[in-house]
Design an enzyme around this catalytic site. Structure first.
Site, mmCIF file in Angstrom:
data_model
loop_
_atom_site.group_PDB
_atom_site.id
_atom_site.type_symbol
_atom_site.label_atom_id
_atom_site.label_comp_id
_atom_site.label_asym_id
_atom_site.label_seq_id
_atom_site.Cartn_x
_atom_site.Cartn_y
_atom_site.Cartn_z
ATOM 1 N N GLY A 14 0.833 -1.199 0.000
ATOM 2 C CA GLY A 14 0.000 0.000 0.000
ATOM 3 C C GLY A 14 0.868 1.250 0.000
ATOM 4 O O GLY A 14 2.005 1.232 -0.491
ATOM 5 N N VAL A 16 2.363 3.139 2.517
ATOM 6 C CA VAL A 16 3.627 3.155 3.275
ATOM 7 C C VAL A 16 4.598 2.130 2.693
ATOM 8 O O VAL A 16 5.774 2.423 2.475
ATOM 9 C CB VAL A 16 3.398 2.855 4.780
ATOM 10 C CG1 VAL A 16 4.723 2.819 5.525
ATOM 11 C CG2 VAL A 16 2.466 3.885 5.406
ATOM 12 N N GLY A 17 4.077 0.926 2.403
ATOM 13 C CA GLY A 17 4.954 -0.153 1.939
ATOM 14 C C GLY A 17 5.629 0.172 0.623
ATOM 15 O O GLY A 17 6.848 0.012 0.481
ATOM 16 N N ASP A 36 1.951 -8.680 -0.977
ATOM 17 C CA ASP A 36 0.623 -8.228 -0.542
ATOM 18 C C ASP A 36 -0.348 -9.378 -0.751
ATOM 19 O O ASP A 36 -0.091 -10.300 -1.529
ATOM 20 C CB ASP A 36 0.181 -7.011 -1.371
ATOM 21 C CG ASP A 36 -0.893 -6.191 -0.681
ATOM 22 O OD1 ASP A 36 -0.574 -5.104 -0.142
ATOM 23 O OD2 ASP A 36 -2.076 -6.643 -0.667
ATOM 24 N N ARG A 85 -6.060 4.109 9.027
ATOM 25 C CA ARG A 85 -7.164 4.853 9.654
ATOM 26 C C ARG A 85 -7.965 5.659 8.639
ATOM 27 O O ARG A 85 -7.421 6.236 7.718
ATOM 28 C CB ARG A 85 -6.591 5.845 10.671
ATOM 29 C CG ARG A 85 -6.373 5.215 12.006
ATOM 30 C CD ARG A 85 -6.208 6.272 13.065
ATOM 31 N NE ARG A 85 -5.012 7.066 12.892
ATOM 32 C CZ ARG A 85 -4.735 8.140 13.595
ATOM 33 N NH1 ARG A 85 -5.587 8.581 14.501
ATOM 34 N NH2 ARG A 85 -3.627 8.800 13.409
ATOM 35 N N ASN A 98 -6.198 -5.621 12.731
ATOM 36 C CA ASN A 98 -4.788 -5.632 12.334
ATOM 37 C C ASN A 98 -3.963 -6.652 13.119
ATOM 38 O O ASN A 98 -2.974 -7.178 12.596
ATOM 39 C CB ASN A 98 -4.190 -4.230 12.453
ATOM 40 C CG ASN A 98 -4.614 -3.356 11.269
ATOM 41 O OD1 ASN A 98 -5.237 -3.847 10.331
ATOM 42 N ND2 ASN A 98 -4.286 -2.082 11.314
ATOM 43 N N VAL A 121 5.165 -1.580 11.370
ATOM 44 C CA VAL A 121 4.634 -0.234 11.093
ATOM 45 C C VAL A 121 3.115 -0.194 11.320
ATOM 46 O O VAL A 121 2.541 0.843 11.642
ATOM 47 C CB VAL A 121 4.945 0.183 9.632
ATOM 48 C CG1 VAL A 121 4.446 1.586 9.334
ATOM 49 C CG2 VAL A 121 6.435 0.089 9.343
ATOM 50 N N HIS A 178 2.892 5.138 20.655
ATOM 51 C CA HIS A 178 2.594 5.925 19.455
ATOM 52 C C HIS A 178 1.105 6.231 19.450
ATOM 53 O O HIS A 178 0.314 5.560 18.836
ATOM 54 C CB HIS A 178 2.978 5.117 18.216
ATOM 55 C CG HIS A 178 2.708 5.844 16.937
ATOM 56 N ND1 HIS A 178 3.304 7.031 16.622
ATOM 57 C CD2 HIS A 178 1.917 5.539 15.890
ATOM 58 C CE1 HIS A 178 2.880 7.426 15.432
ATOM 59 N NE2 HIS A 178 2.034 6.539 14.960
HETATM 60 P P1 A3D Z 1 -2.654 0.930 2.804
HETATM 61 O O1 A3D Z 1 -2.244 1.854 1.719
HETATM 62 O O2 A3D Z 1 -4.092 0.577 2.967
HETATM 63 O O3 A3D Z 1 -1.799 -0.417 2.641
HETATM 64 C C1 A3D Z 1 -1.990 -1.557 3.415
HETATM 65 C C2 A3D Z 1 -1.738 -2.757 2.508
HETATM 66 O O4 A3D Z 1 -1.790 -3.938 3.332
HETATM 67 C C3 A3D Z 1 -2.789 -2.933 1.403
HETATM 68 O O5 A3D Z 1 -2.157 -2.973 0.139
HETATM 69 C C4 A3D Z 1 -3.453 -4.262 1.746
HETATM 70 O O6 A3D Z 1 -3.845 -5.011 0.600
HETATM 71 C C5 A3D Z 1 -2.329 -4.959 2.505
HETATM 72 N N1 A3D Z 1 -2.798 -6.076 3.306
HETATM 73 C C6 A3D Z 1 -3.926 -6.179 4.059
HETATM 74 N N2 A3D Z 1 -4.015 -7.398 4.606
HETATM 75 C C7 A3D Z 1 -2.907 -8.085 4.197
HETATM 76 C C8 A3D Z 1 -2.433 -9.392 4.427
HETATM 77 N N3 A3D Z 1 -3.102 -10.244 5.200
HETATM 78 N N4 A3D Z 1 -1.267 -9.759 3.837
HETATM 79 C C9 A3D Z 1 -0.571 -8.899 3.066
HETATM 80 N N5 A3D Z 1 -0.990 -7.638 2.801
HETATM 81 C C10 A3D Z 1 -2.136 -7.239 3.368
HETATM 82 O O7 A3D Z 1 -2.184 1.491 4.230
HETATM 83 P P2 A3D Z 1 -0.862 2.334 4.546
HETATM 84 O O8 A3D Z 1 0.257 1.784 3.752
HETATM 85 O O9 A3D Z 1 -1.172 3.780 4.486
HETATM 86 O O10 A3D Z 1 -0.680 1.975 6.106
HETATM 87 C C11 A3D Z 1 -0.312 0.649 6.463
HETATM 88 C C12 A3D Z 1 -0.360 0.480 7.983
HETATM 89 O O11 A3D Z 1 0.654 1.289 8.571
HETATM 90 C C13 A3D Z 1 -1.682 0.928 8.638
HETATM 91 O O12 A3D Z 1 -2.000 0.066 9.707
HETATM 92 C C14 A3D Z 1 -1.355 2.308 9.173
HETATM 93 O O13 A3D Z 1 -2.168 2.685 10.254
HETATM 94 C C15 A3D Z 1 0.085 2.095 9.601
HETATM 95 N N6 A3D Z 1 0.883 3.315 9.737
HETATM 96 C C16 A3D Z 1 1.617 3.450 10.875
HETATM 97 C C17 A3D Z 1 2.392 4.578 11.050
HETATM 98 C C18 A3D Z 1 3.192 4.737 12.308
HETATM 99 O O14 A3D Z 1 3.763 5.762 12.539
HETATM 100 C C19 A3D Z 1 3.270 3.627 13.245
HETATM 101 C C20 A3D Z 1 2.409 5.587 10.087
HETATM 102 C C21 A3D Z 1 1.670 5.401 8.921
HETATM 103 C C22 A3D Z 1 0.905 4.250 8.749
#
Ligand code: A3D
Length: 314
Positions: A14, A16-17, A36, A85, A98, A121, A178
């Site tokens: 997604g 962040v990744g 993913d 979120r 999660n 993360v 956090h």
């Molecule tokens: P997003 O762009 O939705 O990406 C998440 C990805 O995870 C999506 O591509 C999903 O398909 C994939 N996914 C869901 N379930 C699975 C699974 N079982 N196996 C493999 N992949 C899966 O979200 P994002 O990239 O914006 O955020 C990702 C996470 O990081 C969220 O929980 C955020 O809250 C968290 N986050 C934390 C921080 C901190 O500072 C700790 C900052 C930003 C985001």
């Protein structure tokens, strides 16, 4: 000469990744395997990133996959899989959904990379580090949460903007979980070595501390869909870089405490030395009574999440 390419797996392609994958590969730090649950997503993003390589002048491999076997013998596994979120949603709302995702992806990944270092993360961060510790069975030195680097970067940005100075001259110290109870410590935050309280009025410092605490929500409310990812991905990058290059940088990260700061058995953000073996040393500094109380309140909110998570999975 043996071929020695370093390998980072990023779970969750997604926002962040994929941005973390971009930063890691484009800095020439490691090959990146993006995985993913959605078919095609990691493959498409990885191909797009790989096609930028000739323009960005790097020669790292960037591979997208849905198969954990491809991630075998990763040096680092970054866990970003999960839900982000939405407006009005707290990090804690994400807890149970999660936790299930993090447990499942960590179990699959560590099966193929038993010696890896995990960087978590997914939110709610501190609870997800607990889930990753339990699912991996790894020692605490190899299960590290990304949060303090980001919270510190936000505090540094606000200080720099307010004082009209370079953000790279600002260093900030943030402890705790956090979440909204995190503990930015102005006394240990400096501008080119000058303690912040020498340069800014207490009321203004408090405003910036408060803005830092809700820094994630400020961005969520503007984006409307999804949450911050550029600065979170940069934070992941700095942790990966410090580990793979054994830089021994002092960064605030979430780690399981065993008595440090008077906290036992809880994951909380503290300053530590991050090197080739993961957490090499936790740095303990003296806190005022007020700061200690704030840290305990923050740790208490992490404890509440862990209890909820354990009750739900019992
Ligand atoms: P997003 O762009 O939705 O990406 C998440 C990805 O995870 C999506 O591509 C999903 O398909 C994939 N996914 C869901 N379930 C699975 C699974 N079982 N196996 C493999 N992949 C899966 O979200 P994002 O990239 O914006 O955020 C990702 C996470 O990081 C969220 O929980 C955020 O809250 C968290 N986050 C934390 C921080 C901190 O500072 C700790 C900052 C930003 C985001």
């Amino acid at each position: 000469m043996p071929v020695c390419r370093r390998k980072v797996t990023v779970i969750g392609a997604g926002n962040v990744g994929s941005t973390a994958a971009q930063r890691i590969a484009e800095a020439g730090v490691a090959d990146v395997y993006l995985i993913d649950v959605v078919e095609g997503l990691p493959q498409g993003k990885a191909l797009d990133l790989a096609e930028a390589a000739p323009l960005q002048h790097h020669d790292q491999y960037i591979i997208g996959t849905n198969d954990y076997a491809d991630t075998t013998e990763s040096d680092i596994i970054v866990v970003t899989a999960g839900l982000a979120r939405q407006p009005g949603m707290s990090r804690d709302d994400l807890l149970l959904k999660n936790a299930g995702i993090v447990r499942s992806v960590v179990q699959q990944a560590v099966h193929y990379s038993p010696g890896a270092i995990l960087i978590v993360v997914t939110n709610p961060l501190d609870a997800m580090v607990h889930a990753a510790l339990e699912a991996s069975g790894f020692p605490r030195e190899r299960v590290i949460g990304m949060a303090g680097v980001l919270d510190g970067a936000r505090f540094r940005t606000f200080i720099a903007q307010d004082l009209g100075v370079s953000a790279s001259d600002v260093s900030a110290f943030v402890l705790g979980g956090h979440g909204d109870t995190m503990v930015p410590v102005p006394r240990y935050s400096t501008v080119a070595g000058i303690p912040l309280p020498e340069l800014m009025k207490p009321e203004r410092i408090e405003e910036l501390v408060q803005r830092t605490r809700v820094g994630g929500a400020e961005i969520v409310s503007m984006l409307q869909t999804g949450s911050a990812f550029y600065a979170p991905a940069s934070s992941v990058f700095h942790m990966v870089d410090s580990i793979l290059n054994d830089r021994k940088r002092v960064l605030a990260c979430a780690v399981l405490l065993r008595g440090e700061y008077g906290i036992d058995g809880l994951v909380v953000g503290v300053p530590l030395v991050l090197g080739a073996s993961g957490v090499e040393r936790i740095i303990e500094v003296a806190l005022t009574e007020e700061e200690k109380t704030a840290l305990m309140t923050s740790a208490g909110s992490v404890r509440g999440l862990i209890e909820t998570m354990h009750v739900a999975s019992a």
